[in-house]
Design an enzyme around this catalytic site. Structure first.
Site: not given
Length: 301
Positions: A154, A178, A247, A250, A273, A282
């Site tokens: 990220r 995150k 992004h 990404r 994730h 995806y």
């Protein structure tokens, strides 16, 4: 008093409530007014005897279906349904109606937009041709883009990198994702060479003021906005995508990995994730690409 006046009075009371008690803007009030009067026109067209007090949930569902048939988006239909729900909540609280026919109605699901990504040929052109000049600015831009593309990290993870985050010996970087969750992301020989070339030029040409890995020409840590601007400037040279952000790189990483047979669980771990459902979007992108190849190649398509 005629029924039409009663209906208008209920709507007007609701709009006045929004304006004077809730202090909603004139623009918001006008939006509610349009939605409610459009629904009223719809059910009056069905049957002139119908009223806000007498319609049932089927009328609302038919209205939603008619809007979808006309090409309205799920977002638009849900917004109008929300306006009707708000009116009925108000009307119930003021005893203007005895029941709420919108209760329990579920709006149409919003269509998930497939993530945008660059083609592998576009990335090859950018990394091998466009960003081939051997200057510090170009080396930094190339390394930033290559790192996004090769690892899928990220924006905040990239700008947070320090020198100690990059382990050249084991070809891996340590990132804080995150909620400050730490993970290890591997990288290959080509990216390793690009990273080392950047470091050599950085240490030779820039007087750094901290241990940040990516720094400006003044030696301070690059901000997310500076990286975002650099990525956009470079991607503009090879793609016509409207969105040209970190992004997107990404997304490009994840799509390339799946297209080259990486397992979805492995891609999930690399991206950081928490849920496999986040990564599954995806697979839809890859399947769309597969369908496109099939449509072009199969003789009896």
């Amino acid at each position: 008093m005629p029924e039409t006046i009663l209906r208008q009075t209920m709507i007007e009371k609701f709009l006045n409530y929004l304006k004077y008690e809730r202090n909603r803007s004139a623009h918001t009030v006008e939006g509610y007014s349009r939605d409610l009067r459009a629904f009223e026109a719809y059910f009056k067209h069905l049957d002139s005897q119908l009223s806000w007090e007498s319609i049932d949930s089927d009328v609302i569902r038919d209205w939603m279906e008619s809007m979808m048939d006309k090409g309205n988006t799920a977002t638009s239909v849900n917004r109008r349904l929300s306006s009707v729900r708000s009116l009925y909540r108000f009307a119930l609280s003021r005893t203007l109606v005895e029941r709420d026919p919108s209760h329990g109605i579920t709006g149409p699901k919003r269509k998930k937009l497939l993530p945008q990504y660059l083609r592998e040929s576009e990335m090859d052109t950018l990394l091998d041709d466009v960003l081939a000049e051997d200057s510090f600015d170009v080396a930094r831009a190339r390394t930033i883009i290559y790192l996004f593309y090769a690892t899928g990290i990220r924006l905040s993870e990239l700008t947070g990198l320090d020198d100690q985050s990059v382990d050249f010996r084991n070809h891996q970087i340590k990132v804080h994702g995150k909620r400050d969750k730490e993970r290890i992301v591997p990288f290959g020989d080509e990216l390793s060479a690009a990273l080392q070339n950047y470091v050599e030029q950085r240490d030779r040409e820039v007087a750094r003021h901290d241990f940040a890995f990516f720094v400006t020409n003044k030696g301070v840590r690059m901000t997310p906005q500076q990286v975002r601007n650099e990525v956009r400037r470079q991607l503009t040279k090879v793609t016509s995508l409207k969105k040209r952000s970190p992004h997107v790189l990404r997304h490009t990483f994840a799509t390339a990995m799946l297209n080259h047979s990486a397992g979805i669980e492995n891609v999930k771990k690399l991206l950081g994730h928490e849920s496999i459902s986040t990564t599954e979007i995806y697979t839809h992108t890859s399947f769309e690409q597969l369908k496109s190849v099939y449509a072009q190649a199969h003789p009896r398509k």
